[in-house]
Design a protein around this motif. Structure first.
Motif, PDB file in Angstrom:
ATOM      1  N   PRO A 149       0.805  -1.225   0.000  1.00  0.00           N
ATOM      2  CA  PRO A 149       0.000   0.000   0.000  1.00  0.00           C
ATOM      3  C   PRO A 149       0.838   1.274   0.000  1.00  0.00           C
ATOM      4  N   TYR A 150       2.147   1.134   0.108  1.00  0.00           N
ATOM      5  CA  TYR A 150       3.059   2.273   0.146  1.00  0.00           C
ATOM      6  C   TYR A 150       4.243   2.024  -0.790  1.00  0.00           C
ATOM      7  N   ARG A 151       5.034   3.063  -1.012  1.00  0.00           N
ATOM      8  CA  ARG A 151       6.275   2.943  -1.774  1.00  0.00           C
ATOM      9  C   ARG A 151       7.419   3.355  -0.860  1.00  0.00           C
ATOM     10  N   TRP A 152       8.603   2.804  -1.096  1.00  0.00           N
ATOM     11  CA  TRP A 152       9.726   3.176  -0.246  1.00  0.00           C
ATOM     12  C   TRP A 152      11.038   3.115  -0.997  1.00  0.00           C
ATOM     13  N   THR A 153      11.956   3.959  -0.557  1.00  0.00           N
ATOM     14  CA  THR A 153      13.320   3.976  -1.072  1.00  0.00           C
ATOM     15  C   THR A 153      14.252   4.056   0.131  1.00  0.00           C
ATOM     16  N   GLN A 154      15.518   3.769  -0.097  1.00  0.00           N
ATOM     17  CA  GLN A 154      16.451   3.843   1.018  1.00  0.00           C
ATOM     18  C   GLN A 154      17.856   4.199   0.570  1.00  0.00           C
ATOM     19  N   ALA A 155      18.601   4.774   1.503  1.00  0.00           N
ATOM     20  CA  ALA A 155      20.041   4.946   1.406  1.00  0.00           C
ATOM     21  C   ALA A 155      20.596   4.213   2.623  1.00  0.00           C
TER      22      ALA A 155
END
Length: 204
Positions: A33-39
């Motif tokens: 239900p969500y989108r995510w990115t990361q460093a």
């Protein structure tokens, strides 16, 4: 598939396997239900909200090892909730709402307590293969020396494995063995192999 079975595949089989895994991961992530990115040092989560939703209508609870987002409506609707795979630095975590008549979006910034790749945001959600993550080169220069060396080693080893070549540890092991051979010419190494899944007959 475990590492030993993967290493036994041909380059073409590895490419096909990796492509299938990328498709599976993409489908699983698209279903969230969500989108995510990361460093290495943070995670950004964006969650679509009902049109017109404002910050005061949300119940956002960011804890050191868990996250909960709900609506303050009559039903107390939970939009996402669960445990985080690793702890966060609470003082540096933030959230905000971009609200409009046609759409609203919640953005959550999670500052990692430790620089490491997360396989997912919530432990109940599908994992991604963190060994396949390639950070932007421009970001590598921002890392401290020890972390940068670790990331670069991981990237090098992943490329070597994909090409069926020795990893940095296997290369080092081979170099040590070759040095030992030169220092002990009286010994017979014709049947000796090094390097785990990688290695040839160094006595030939």
């Amino acid at each position: 598939m475990d590492a030993s079975k993967y290493d036994s595949l041909s380059p073409a089989e590895k490419e096909a396997h990796d492509a299938a895994e990328r498709r599976r991961e993409a489908e699983e992530q698209a279903a969230l239900p969500y989108r995510w990115t990361q460093a290495l040092d943070h995670v950004e989560v964006t969650l679509p909200l009902p049109a017109g939703t404002r910050a005061k209508q949300l119940d956002v609870a960011i804890k050191r090892a868990s996250l909960r987002v709900g609506l303050k409506d009559g039903e107390k609707t939970v939009l996402m909730a669960g445990d985080l795979p690793n702890p966060v630095q609470l003082d540096d975590c933030t959230w905000s709402v971009d609200s409009a008549a046609s759409s609203s979006t919640l953005t959550i910034h999670l500052e990692k307590a430790k620089q490491t790749w997360w396989p997912h945001v919530l432990t109940s959600d599908p994992k991604i293969d963190t060994t396949k993550i390639v950070p932007e080169n421009s970001k590598l220069s921002d890392l401290d020396g020890e972390t940068r060396a670790m990331v670069e080693k991981m990237m090098f080893d992943n490329r070597q494995k994909e090409m069926g070549l020795p990893t940095s540890d296997q290369q080092k092991q081979s170099e040590i063995f070759e040095k030992f051979k030169r220092e002990h010419p009286e010994m017979d190494f014709s049947q000796t192999k090094v390097g785990g899944s990688f290695g040839g007959d160094f006595g030939q």
